[in-house]
Scaffold this motif. Structure first.
Motif, short mmCIF file in Angstrom:
data_model
loop_
_atom_site.label_atom_id
_atom_site.label_comp_id
_atom_site.label_asym_id
_atom_site.label_seq_id
_atom_site.Cartn_x
_atom_site.Cartn_y
_atom_site.Cartn_z
N ASN A 1 -3.71 3.58 -6.12
CA ASN A 1 -3.99 4.78 -5.21
C ASN A 1 -3.03 4.50 -3.86
O ASN A 1 -3.04 5.22 -2.78
CB ASN A 1 -5.31 4.42 -4.45
CG ASN A 1 -6.39 5.11 -5.75
OD1 ASN A 1 -5.99 5.74 -6.63
ND2 ASN A 1 -7.55 4.25 -5.63
N VAL B 1 1.48 9.36 -6.06
CA VAL B 1 0.37 8.26 -5.70
C VAL B 1 0.08 7.44 -7.13
O VAL B 1 0.23 8.31 -8.25
CB VAL B 1 -0.99 8.89 -5.55
CG1 VAL B 1 -2.04 8.03 -5.63
CG2 VAL B 1 -0.71 9.65 -3.94
N ASP C 1 0.80 -1.18 0.08
CA ASP C 1 0.02 -0.13 0.13
C ASP C 1 0.87 1.23 0.11
O ASP C 1 0.52 2.44 -0.50
CB ASP C 1 -0.77 0.15 1.22
CG ASP C 1 -1.85 -1.08 1.24
OD1 ASP C 1 -2.68 -1.48 0.48
OD2 ASP C 1 -1.81 -2.07 2.15
N GLU D 1 0.83 5.01 -2.24
CA GLU D 1 1.69 6.01 -2.35
C GLU D 1 3.14 5.59 -1.98
O GLU D 1 3.84 4.38 -1.58
CB GLU D 1 1.42 6.72 -0.81
CG GLU D 1 0.11 7.24 -0.62
CD GLU D 1 -0.23 7.52 0.96
OE1 GLU D 1 0.34 6.97 1.70
OE2 GLU D 1 -1.18 8.22 1.24
N VAL E 1 -1.75 6.27 -9.92
CA VAL E 1 -3.11 6.65 -10.38
C VAL E 1 -3.71 5.73 -11.63
O VAL E 1 -4.94 5.79 -11.90
CB VAL E 1 -3.31 7.97 -10.79
CG1 VAL E 1 -2.99 9.18 -9.49
CG2 VAL E 1 -2.19 8.16 -11.85
#
Length: 280
Positions: free
Chosen positions: A234, A277, A209, A236, A279
């Motif tokens: 999404n 991020v 994540d 990081e 996307v």
């Protein structure tokens, strides 16, 4: 393990040029640096010291920057004493206190990290590590699976764990660093960090994540595609180990070409860090 101390005396040039020079020394195996009155000292395992590579780095420097150097060999026990004598605790925005085992604790600080000084990066004193710690403090990590790539002493992984990350996978190509992470997670009562020797091949097939990568520009460029594969949508990506200006522009262009969006960046003494991020 025997280490060599290379003392660099700056004859001409600016501080920012010296910072660039230090970054290039890290690329050829130097793993710790110490300020000196007229320059700095760099430390490297004696077996890894390549004087021809060092001379090549010096010759590649821009006009106006000039250094001379002297090499001396030191024993590991003297190295550790040197570390301890120069290891001062640091405070990050009154939120994170990084200290060694021989410093007094500060229980009133929300996040206290105890590091046993070893021959590796990641004590928080370098500008890049400081900025990465700030990013972790400012962002949400609770319940996330996190990768700390180029983990050094594990300081970033430890703070992510304190911020309630679910699991942290810490990777470094230096076995001293991996051993240091194992020791430091015990010192900090952390049980959800897995330390692994290797590089980006260790994360093939795994998903995260959030990814923390405090390395350098060239390695980041090389590893970006694998970060994209291993980071969930999404997710990081926090990076550091490069300079503001051209470095950031190059990294931004590369990251955007494989599905990342630049969210923010930080600058400290010409060093830079950035948050992306994924996307797409």
């Amino acid at each position: 393990m025997k280490y060599s101390e290379v003392i660099f005396t700056r004859i001409a040039g600016e501080e920012w040029q010296q910072d660039l020079f230090i970054a290039e020394l890290a690329d050829i195996g130097f793993d710790t640096f110490e300020d000196r009155e007229s320059g700095f000292a760099g430390f490297i395992p004696t077996a890894n010291l390549d004087l021809q590579a060092l001379e090549t780095v010096i010759l590649k420097q821009e006009d106006g920057f000039e250094v001379r150097y002297a090499v001396k060999e030191i024993e590991e026990q003297n190295w550790n004493k040197l570390w301890e004598s120069n290891f001062n605790p640091i405070m990050i925005d009154d939120q994170c206190y990084v200290r060694a085992t021989f410093h007094d604790p500060k229980p009133e600080i929300p996040h206290e990290i105890v590091i046993d000084p070893k021959m590796s990066f990641g004590t928080g004193h370098h500008q890049t590590t400081t900025m990465m710690l700030r990013y972790i403090l400012e962002n949400e990590f609770q319940g996330k699976e996190v990768l700390d790539m180029g983990c050094g002493t594990g300081i970033l992984a430890i703070l992510a764990a304190q911020k309630k990350a679910k699991e942290i996978f810490a990777v470094d190509f230096d076995d001293v660093c991996v051993a240091s992470v194992e020791e430091n997670k015990v010192l900090n009562n952390i049980t959800n960090i897995e330390a692994k020797l290797g590089s980006y091949e260790t994360i093939v097939g795994r998903e995260f994540d959030a990814i923390l990568a405090n390395i350098n520009r060239n390695i980041l460029m090389e590893q970006f595609p694998q970060y994209s594969k291993s980071l969930r949508l999404n997710g990081e990506l926090y990076i550091s180990g490069f300079f503001e200006g051209e470095d950031l522009s190059i990294l931004k262009e590369r990251a955007e070409s494989i599905g990342f969006e630049l969210i923010s960046n930080k600058i400290l003494d010409n060093w830079c860090s950035a948050k992306f991020v994924k996307v797409k």
